[in-house]
Write an enzyme that holds these catalytic residues in place. Structure first.
Site, short mmCIF file in Angstrom:
data_model
loop_
_atom_site.label_atom_id
_atom_site.label_comp_id
_atom_site.label_asym_id
_atom_site.label_seq_id
_atom_site.Cartn_x
_atom_site.Cartn_y
_atom_site.Cartn_z
N GLU A 109 8.37 -4.22 6.17
CA GLU A 109 7.50 -3.51 7.42
C GLU A 109 8.49 -2.39 7.31
O GLU A 109 10.17 -2.81 6.68
CB GLU A 109 7.98 -4.34 8.57
CG GLU A 109 6.41 -4.82 9.25
CD GLU A 109 7.00 -6.17 9.41
OE1 GLU A 109 7.82 -7.15 8.76
OE2 GLU A 109 6.29 -6.77 9.92
N ARG A 133 -8.19 -5.45 -4.33
CA ARG A 133 -9.00 -5.54 -3.36
C ARG A 133 -7.61 -4.97 -2.66
O ARG A 133 -6.68 -5.56 -2.19
CB ARG A 133 -9.37 -6.60 -2.22
CG ARG A 133 -9.85 -6.63 -1.74
CD ARG A 133 -10.65 -7.89 -1.55
NE ARG A 133 -11.92 -7.52 -2.53
CZ ARG A 133 -12.58 -7.14 -2.96
NH1 ARG A 133 -13.53 -6.60 -1.92
NH2 ARG A 133 -13.10 -7.17 -3.74
N THR A 192 -10.56 2.76 -1.09
CA THR A 192 -9.89 1.47 -1.60
C THR A 192 -9.80 1.09 -3.64
O THR A 192 -9.93 2.35 -3.65
CB THR A 192 -11.45 0.38 -1.74
OG1 THR A 192 -12.32 1.36 -2.52
CG2 THR A 192 -11.95 0.02 -0.12
N LYS A 201 -13.11 -1.01 -6.84
CA LYS A 201 -14.07 -0.39 -7.09
C LYS A 201 -13.96 0.46 -8.06
O LYS A 201 -13.67 -0.42 -9.11
CB LYS A 201 -14.54 0.11 -5.80
CG LYS A 201 -14.57 -0.03 -4.68
CD LYS A 201 -15.79 0.63 -3.49
CE LYS A 201 -15.96 -0.36 -2.49
NZ LYS A 201 -14.74 0.31 -1.52
N ASP A 219 -13.30 10.29 1.52
CA ASP A 219 -13.24 8.68 1.49
C ASP A 219 -14.23 8.85 0.15
O ASP A 219 -15.13 8.71 0.22
CB ASP A 219 -14.31 7.95 2.84
CG ASP A 219 -15.00 6.71 2.37
OD1 ASP A 219 -13.83 6.25 1.26
OD2 ASP A 219 -14.38 5.56 3.31
N TYR A 234 8.47 -10.67 2.91
CA TYR A 234 8.06 -8.84 4.35
C TYR A 234 8.57 -7.67 4.37
O TYR A 234 9.74 -7.67 3.48
CB TYR A 234 9.13 -9.72 5.67
CG TYR A 234 7.25 -10.03 6.89
CD1 TYR A 234 6.18 -8.93 7.15
CD2 TYR A 234 7.32 -11.64 6.92
CE1 TYR A 234 5.51 -10.27 7.52
CE2 TYR A 234 6.56 -12.77 7.71
CZ TYR A 234 5.49 -10.91 8.04
OH TYR A 234 3.78 -11.64 8.57
N1 DSN Z 1 -18.46 -2.77 0.82
C1 DSN Z 1 -18.49 -1.80 0.38
C2 DSN Z 1 -19.73 -0.90 -0.28
O1 DSN Z 1 -19.97 -2.40 -0.50
O2 DSN Z 1 -20.09 0.14 -0.73
C3 DSN Z 1 -18.13 -0.17 1.05
O3 DSN Z 1 -16.51 -0.67 2.05
#
Ligand code: DSN
Length: 421
Positions: free
Chosen positions: A59, A238, A229, A232, A203, A57
């Site tokens: 925080e 993740r 994120t 990707k 984003d 933990y």
């Molecule tokens: N779920 C993602 C996508 O497939 O683009 C976006 O968050």
């Protein structure tokens, strides 16, 4: 501990879940993964993700925590922040958001009050749920207006966006999408935001790896807040992060903790640090550029095979394929591809006549196949499998033959995270 010795431990303790993991490894090896938002994390990223750092933990932020014993995780988080700053040229970085949705929620809370106006791309033209969908917190808490793509070119028309902004007078404009195949002009978006005295949020979740590798222009320096994120095109664990200007650092940090999240996931933060290191290597530039070349090769081959590519092509890692020339819906095409061992998702196309659970399109992305070192000539083969599969929809025996050929083809390529362990 290596991945395989981890699995021996897991098999001994919980054979049910060990079987799921084994089955998923086989699926990843034998299928062609074309989900534009998915990738294969390296063995090093998986190792940090599966480490004892999950136990802690912490925080707060490095040096200012609400728990003792954070001396090691402080180092991990500081390294992650410093590497992300360097990689993207950012003034401030927060690596704690657990997901892209949470990174966006914190972005909204750092510069908006509930009820404020925000302008984003509509979901059916390529925006994200958190860009103001009425079924999402964003659309419930804030007053969203939406822009879309030009219906003829199927690309952004920046003058039209400027006009909508002028009429709607948002406090924040959101750019960066989940299903937009073209380059985004972040400088133009900043001009539009400035013209109505709004903040700009980019984003970059889908294209973060392309940006890190120099294959797409960066929003840093244009958008005051950039969210992403990390799993990707960036090929990390993740999770998510945000890059902000120095003046928004405190506001963004407190919008994450204590406003929205509690304990940060320190194992995931350490794995983000590993991914940022990997993305700073020269090979990652080659990877980013190869993703785009593969996407262009695949979209060209699909168009030559009779499918319609939305906007006529792609500049990035994904394409939107209008499958109506085959007589199928997006849902039917996704199902046929899946039976043939090709994994892609149904997706709305601009002004889609079909509802979102049916759609007229399929979104196809090349980040994962490029991680397996497939090249542009392999994309010709992949296009052939896709075209055969959509033509064979409803013919289970033909789809089963394609699946066998797909598995044989895919198994020739390495699987990062498994073969580099
Ligand atoms: N779920 C993602 C996508 O497939 O683009 C976006 O968050």
């Amino acid at each position: 501990m290596s991945v395989s010795s981890d699995q021996k431990v897991l098999s001994a303790v919980d054979p049910d879940i060990a079987k799921v993991v084994g089955d998923e490894e086989r699926r990843l090896r034998e299928n062609i993964v074309l989900i534009a938002s998915e990738n294969y994390a390296s063995a090093a990223v998986l190792s940090a993700t599966g480490s004892v750092l999950t136990n802690k933990y912490a925080e707060g932020y490095p040096g200012r925590r609400y728990y003792a014993g954070t001396e090691n995780v402080d180092v991990a988080e500081t390294i992650a922040i410093d590497r992300a700053k360097e990689l993207f040229g950012a003034e401030h970085v927060n690596v704690q958001p657990h997901s892209g949705s949470q990174a966006n929620m914190a972005a909204y809370f750092s510069v908006l009050k509930p009820g404020d106006r925000v302008l984003g791309m509509s979901l059916d033209h390529g925006g994200h749920l958190t860009h103001g969908s009425p079924v999402n917190f964003s659309g419930k808490l804030f007053e969203f207006g939406h822009y879309g793509v030009d219906i003829e070119s199927e690309q952004l028309d920046y003058d039209a966006v400027a006009k909508v902004a002028e009429e709607f007078r948002p406090k924040l404009i959101v750019c960066g999408y989940t299903a937009y195949p073209r380059t985004i002009d972040f400088a133009r978006f900043r001009e539009i935001a400035d013209s109505v005295d709004a903040y700009l949020l980019a984003d970059m979740a889908h294209i973060a790896g392309l940006i890190a590798g120099g294959a797409h222009p960066s929003p840093v320096g244009h958008a005051q807040i950039v969210t992403s994120t990390t799993h990707k095109t960036l090929r990390g664990p993740r999770g998510a992060m945000a890059l902000t200007t120095a003046d928004l650092a405190r506001k963004y940090n407190s919008a994450v903790f204590p406003n929205m999240q509690g304990g940060p996931m320190m194992h995931s933060i350490a794995a983000k640090a590993v991914a940022f290191r990997e993305a700073a290597q020269p090979e990652f530039k080659e990877y980013a550029s190869a993703i785009v070349q593969n996407a262009q090769s695949l979209s060209g081959a699909l168009a030559a095979g009779g499918l319609r590519i939305v906007s006529g092509g792609t500049d990035n890692h994904l394409m939107l394929v209008d499958v109506r020339p085959t007589g199928l819906t997006g849902k039917e095409a996704e199902a046929a591809l899946h039976v043939a061992g090709i994994v892609a998702n149904k997706n709305t196309i601009p002004d889609d006549p079909q509802p979102p659970m049916v759609t007229s399109g399929v979104r196809i992305g090349t980040p994962a196949v490029t991680s397996r070192r497939m090249d542009t000539s392999d994309m010709e083969t992949v296009a052939g499998f896709i075209l055969d599969a959509v033509k064979s929809a409803g013919d289970d025996s033909a789809l089963a033959s394609i699946k066998t050929a797909v598995a044989k083809f895919a198994s020739q390529f390495q699987v990062p995270g498994l073969d580099d362990a």
